[in-house]
Motif scaffolding. Sequence first.
Motif, PDB file in Angstrom:
ATOM      1  N   LYS A   1       0.441  15.660  -0.493  1.00 39.02           N
ATOM      2  CA  LYS A   1      -0.919  15.218  -0.408  1.00 39.02           C
ATOM      3  C   LYS A   1      -1.158  14.928   1.151  1.00 39.02           C
ATOM      4  O   LYS A   1      -0.601  14.439   1.886  1.00 39.02           O
ATOM      5  CB  LYS A   1      -1.074  14.060  -1.329  1.00 39.02           C
ATOM      6  CG  LYS A   1      -1.205  14.318  -2.920  1.00 39.02           C
ATOM      7  CD  LYS A   1      -2.386  15.051  -3.319  1.00 39.02           C
ATOM      8  CE  LYS A   1      -2.210  15.092  -4.842  1.00 39.02           C
ATOM      9  NZ  LYS A   1      -1.062  15.611  -5.274  1.00 39.02           N
ATOM     10  N   PRO A   2      -2.520  15.005   1.488  1.00 35.18           N
ATOM     11  CA  PRO A   2      -2.870  14.467   2.681  1.00 35.18           C
ATOM     12  C   PRO A   2      -3.008  12.901   2.887  1.00 35.18           C
ATOM     13  O   PRO A   2      -2.924  12.339   1.674  1.00 35.18           O
ATOM     14  CB  PRO A   2      -4.385  14.994   3.007  1.00 35.18           C
ATOM     15  CG  PRO A   2      -4.655  15.624   1.580  1.00 35.18           C
ATOM     16  CD  PRO A   2      -3.506  15.583   0.895  1.00 35.18           C
ATOM     17  N   ALA A   3      -2.899  12.252   3.944  1.00 29.29           N
ATOM     18  CA  ALA A   3      -2.897  10.938   4.109  1.00 29.29           C
ATOM     19  C   ALA A   3      -3.974  10.396   3.270  1.00 29.29           C
ATOM     20  O   ALA A   3      -3.760   9.166   2.866  1.00 29.29           O
ATOM     21  CB  ALA A   3      -2.867  10.616   5.336  1.00 29.29           C
ATOM     22  N   GLN A   4      -5.292  10.767   3.439  1.00 32.20           N
ATOM     23  CA  GLN A   4      -6.513  10.367   2.697  1.00 32.20           C
ATOM     24  C   GLN A   4      -6.578  10.328   1.170  1.00 32.20           C
ATOM     25  O   GLN A   4      -7.413   9.748   0.525  1.00 32.20           O
ATOM     26  CB  GLN A   4      -7.599  10.404   3.466  1.00 32.20           C
ATOM     27  CG  GLN A   4      -8.027  11.948   3.145  1.00 32.20           C
ATOM     28  CD  GLN A   4      -7.592  12.933   4.184  1.00 32.20           C
ATOM     29  OE1 GLN A   4      -6.390  12.829   4.634  1.00 32.20           O
ATOM     30  NE2 GLN A   4      -8.051  14.338   3.969  1.00 32.20           N
ATOM     31  N   TYR A   5      -5.541  10.971   0.556  1.00 29.25           N
ATOM     32  CA  TYR A   5      -5.669  11.291  -0.776  1.00 29.25           C
ATOM     33  C   TYR A   5      -5.531   9.857  -1.757  1.00 29.25           C
ATOM     34  O   TYR A   5      -4.701   8.972  -1.269  1.00 29.25           O
ATOM     35  CB  TYR A   5      -4.553  12.056  -1.333  1.00 29.25           C
ATOM     36  CG  TYR A   5      -4.779  12.668  -2.953  1.00 29.25           C
ATOM     37  CD1 TYR A   5      -5.765  13.602  -3.242  1.00 29.25           C
ATOM     38  CD2 TYR A   5      -3.922  12.032  -3.530  1.00 29.25           C
ATOM     39  CE1 TYR A   5      -5.787  13.991  -4.591  1.00 29.25           C
ATOM     40  CE2 TYR A   5      -4.269  12.393  -5.168  1.00 29.25           C
ATOM     41  CZ  TYR A   5      -4.976  13.389  -5.442  1.00 29.25           C
ATOM     42  OH  TYR A   5      -5.224  13.507  -6.850  1.00 29.25           O
ATOM     43  N   ARG A   6      -6.407   9.696  -2.433  1.00 27.07           N
ATOM     44  CA  ARG A   6      -6.517   8.119  -3.223  1.00 27.07           C
ATOM     45  C   ARG A   6      -5.999   8.167  -4.336  1.00 27.07           C
ATOM     46  O   ARG A   6      -5.710   6.926  -4.958  1.00 27.07           O
ATOM     47  CB  ARG A   6      -7.944   8.134  -3.498  1.00 27.07           C
ATOM     48  CG  ARG A   6      -8.717   7.902  -2.190  1.00 27.07           C
ATOM     49  CD  ARG A   6      -9.936   7.275  -2.359  1.00 27.07           C
ATOM     50  NE  ARG A   6     -10.705   7.022  -1.106  1.00 27.07           N
ATOM     51  CZ  ARG A   6     -11.678   8.131  -0.369  1.00 27.07           C
ATOM     52  NH1 ARG A   6     -11.809   9.223  -1.098  1.00 27.07           N
ATOM     53  NH2 ARG A   6     -12.119   7.738   0.866  1.00 27.07           N
ATOM     54  N   TYR A   7      -5.299   8.990  -5.122  1.00 24.89           N
ATOM     55  CA  TYR A   7      -4.671   9.010  -6.414  1.00 24.89           C
ATOM     56  C   TYR A   7      -5.289   8.634  -7.612  1.00 24.89           C
ATOM     57  O   TYR A   7      -6.501   8.006  -7.443  1.00 24.89           O
ATOM     58  CB  TYR A   7      -3.173   8.334  -6.284  1.00 24.89           C
ATOM     59  CG  TYR A   7      -2.331   8.970  -5.358  1.00 24.89           C
ATOM     60  CD1 TYR A   7      -1.191   9.775  -5.602  1.00 24.89           C
ATOM     61  CD2 TYR A   7      -2.406   8.462  -3.833  1.00 24.89           C
ATOM     62  CE1 TYR A   7      -0.566  10.601  -4.663  1.00 24.89           C
ATOM     63  CE2 TYR A   7      -1.436   9.379  -3.077  1.00 24.89           C
ATOM     64  CZ  TYR A   7      -0.667  10.149  -3.392  1.00 24.89           C
ATOM     65  OH  TYR A   7       0.025  10.923  -2.513  1.00 24.89           O
TER      66      TYR A   7
ATOM     67  N   LYS B   1       4.389   9.190   3.696  1.00 25.74           N
ATOM     68  CA  LYS B   1       4.313   9.455   2.353  1.00 25.74           C
ATOM     69  C   LYS B   1       5.591  10.119   1.625  1.00 25.74           C
ATOM     70  O   LYS B   1       5.980   9.942   0.493  1.00 25.74           O
ATOM     71  CB  LYS B   1       3.182  10.660   2.292  1.00 25.74           C
ATOM     72  CG  LYS B   1       2.532  10.655   0.874  1.00 25.74           C
ATOM     73  CD  LYS B   1       1.442  11.532   0.870  1.00 25.74           C
ATOM     74  CE  LYS B   1       0.327  10.937   1.287  1.00 25.74           C
ATOM     75  NZ  LYS B   1       0.150   9.796   0.313  1.00 25.74           N
TER      76      LYS B   1
ATOM     77  N   THR C   1       2.215   1.157   7.265  1.00 27.79           N
ATOM     78  CA  THR C   1       2.856   1.567   5.883  1.00 27.79           C
ATOM     79  C   THR C   1       3.695   2.511   6.170  1.00 27.79           C
ATOM     80  O   THR C   1       3.940   3.288   6.979  1.00 27.79           O
ATOM     81  CB  THR C   1       1.636   2.127   4.933  1.00 27.79           C
ATOM     82  OG1 THR C   1       0.779   3.296   5.733  1.00 27.79           O
ATOM     83  CG2 THR C   1       0.672   1.371   4.708  1.00 27.79           C
TER      84      THR C   1
ATOM     85  N   ASP D   1       0.796  -1.166   0.000  1.00 28.57           N
ATOM     86  CA  ASP D   1       0.077  -0.078  -0.118  1.00 28.57           C
ATOM     87  C   ASP D   1       1.008   1.340   0.011  1.00 28.57           C
ATOM     88  O   ASP D   1       0.334   2.327   0.032  1.00 28.57           O
ATOM     89  CB  ASP D   1      -1.113   0.115   1.174  1.00 28.57           C
ATOM     90  CG  ASP D   1      -2.162  -1.017   0.687  1.00 28.57           C
ATOM     91  OD1 ASP D   1      -2.906  -0.657  -0.276  1.00 28.57           O
ATOM     92  OD2 ASP D   1      -2.409  -2.316   1.346  1.00 28.57           O
TER      93      ASP D   1
END
Length: 480
Positions: A474-480, A436, A433, A229
Amino acid sequence: TRNGVDFAVADLSLAEFGRKEIRLAEHEMPGLMALRREYSEVYPLRGARISGSLHMTVQTAVLIETLVSLGAEVRWASCNIFSTQDHAAAAVVVGPYGTVEEPKGVPVFAWKGETLPEYWWCTDQMLTWPAGDGPNMLLDDGGDATLLIHKGTQYEAAGVVPAAEEDDSEEWTVILDLLRSSLESDKGKWTKVGAGVRGVTEETTTGVLRLTQMAAAGELLFPAINVNDSVTKSKFDNKYGIRHSLVDGINRGTDVLIGGKVAVVCGYGDVGKGAAESLAGQGARVIVTEIDPICALQAAMDGYQVARLETVLPIADIVITTTGNKDVVMAEHMAQMKHQAILGNIGHFDNELDMAGLARYPGVKRVNIKPQVDEWVFADGHSIIVLSEGRLLNLGNATGHPSFVMSNSFSNQVIAQIELFTKYKEYDKEVFTLPKHLDEKVAKIHVEALGGELTKLTKEQAEYIGVDVEGPFKPAQYRY
Ligand code: NAI
C-alpha cells in the motif's frame, strides 16, 4: 537489592505464578518469539541500557525478556499506578533462571496501587542506573519518563525548579518536588541522562501527542519512534485490544449486566471504535459523542446514535471516555447521571474525568466498594460507580489487553528499539514512524500464527497495481 538485582515489587514469592503465566503468554506472542529466533545469534541490543516505563503486565514481561534475549540490559517501571500485575513484576525480577532467594532477572520498580509519590519514585529509580551511566535508550508509554528527563534538563539549565507548572494538580506537585530534590542533591543528573539517551520509542497516542508538541517547539532532546502509528499497533491494540479488555474491566469491577443498557462512548477514534463494539457485543445500546465530524459519521454508519453528552446523560447507564482529551466528563455531568450508573475512563490519563471536581462536589461522599471501585454518593442520596479512580479501567480493573494483540504492538517496540539503538545517528531530533515493510512483517507473522493463508501476487498483478511482489502493498497515505 538481592543478588545484585535492585527492585521494588509487592511480593517476590508471586514469581512462580508469574512465570507460569509468562510461559503461557509466550505461546500467544508469536511476533516477539519470532524476533527472539531471528536475532538469536546477533544480539542487536548488546550494549543497550533500556529504561522502560510501560504497564508491568504479563505481556510486558515477555517484551522485557525479549529485549534481554537480544542483548539489552533493562530497568522497568509501570506507567500507571494501578496497572501492574504483581506476579508478573515478581517473575521479571526473579528471571527465568533465578530463584526468589537468588534473583537473576531485571530490576523492576512497580506494584499495583502505588501512590503518586511512589509512582514518580519508581520512574526515577527506573531511570537511575546503579553504575551512574544512565540509560542509552528509553521505551515509554504515555511519555512520563520522557517528560521527567525533559523537565529535569530544562530546570537544570534554568538553575531553579518553578513553584508551579501547567496546573496545580497533586501530580505536578509531586514531579516538581522530585526534581527540586534532585537539583539539590545531584545537579546535572537529568542533563546527563538526556544527553546519553539515543532515542525513545513511544507506545501510545497520548505519548505521541506530547512528543510531537515537543518536537514542534524544538525541545526534543533525542529522536523518537512513534510505535503507536504503526498500523499493526493502533489499528489492532487500540481497537481489538480495547474490544476485549473494556468489558473485562467493567465485568470484574461491577458484574453489572451490560446487555440492554445504554452505554455512552466519548470519542470514536481507534479506542472508541473498539469500546463501542465491545459494549454493543454485549447487547448494550451504544451512543457516541464526538467533536470530529468524520469520526461522528463513522459512528453513525456503524449504527450508533451520535449525541452530545448533555443530551444523553439522563438515560446513560454506562459512560466510558476514550478521547485522550481532558475535561470530557465534569463533576456537574456526574451529578446528573442515573443512580448507580457506571463511569470509567480508558484513555491514557485520568484528566478525561473531573475527579478533583467530584471530590470537591458539595455534599458528595466516597464509599469504597473494593480496590479500584468506588461509589460516589451525592447529597440527594443517588450515587454513581467510578472505576479505577478515573484511570484506565481496562488495566486497573482487569489485566489489560491480551497477549496476542500485544505481540503486534511489542514487536513494533522491539523493532523500533533495534532501529534507534543501532542507527540513531541517522535520525534527527524528531518523531518518526517505522517503514511499512516492517509493519507488514509484523502482520504476516500474526496472520500465519492464526493459520491464515496469504494470497501471493503474480508478477503481472504486482505490475498492474504498481507494487513489488514482496510488498509494501500500500502507499504511505493508505488508511486501512
Ligand atoms: P484517537 O485520536 O484515535 O481518538 C480519540 C478521539 O476522541 C478522536 O476521534 C477525537 O476526535 C475524539 N475527541 C477528542 N476530544 C473529544 C471530546 N471532548 N469529546 C468527544 N470526543 C473527543 O486516539 P486513540 O488511539 O483512540 O486513543 C485514545 C486514548 O486512549 C489515548 O489517551 C491513548 O493513549 C489511550 N489508549 C489507551 C489504551 C488502553 O489500553 N487503555 C490503549 C490504546 C490507547
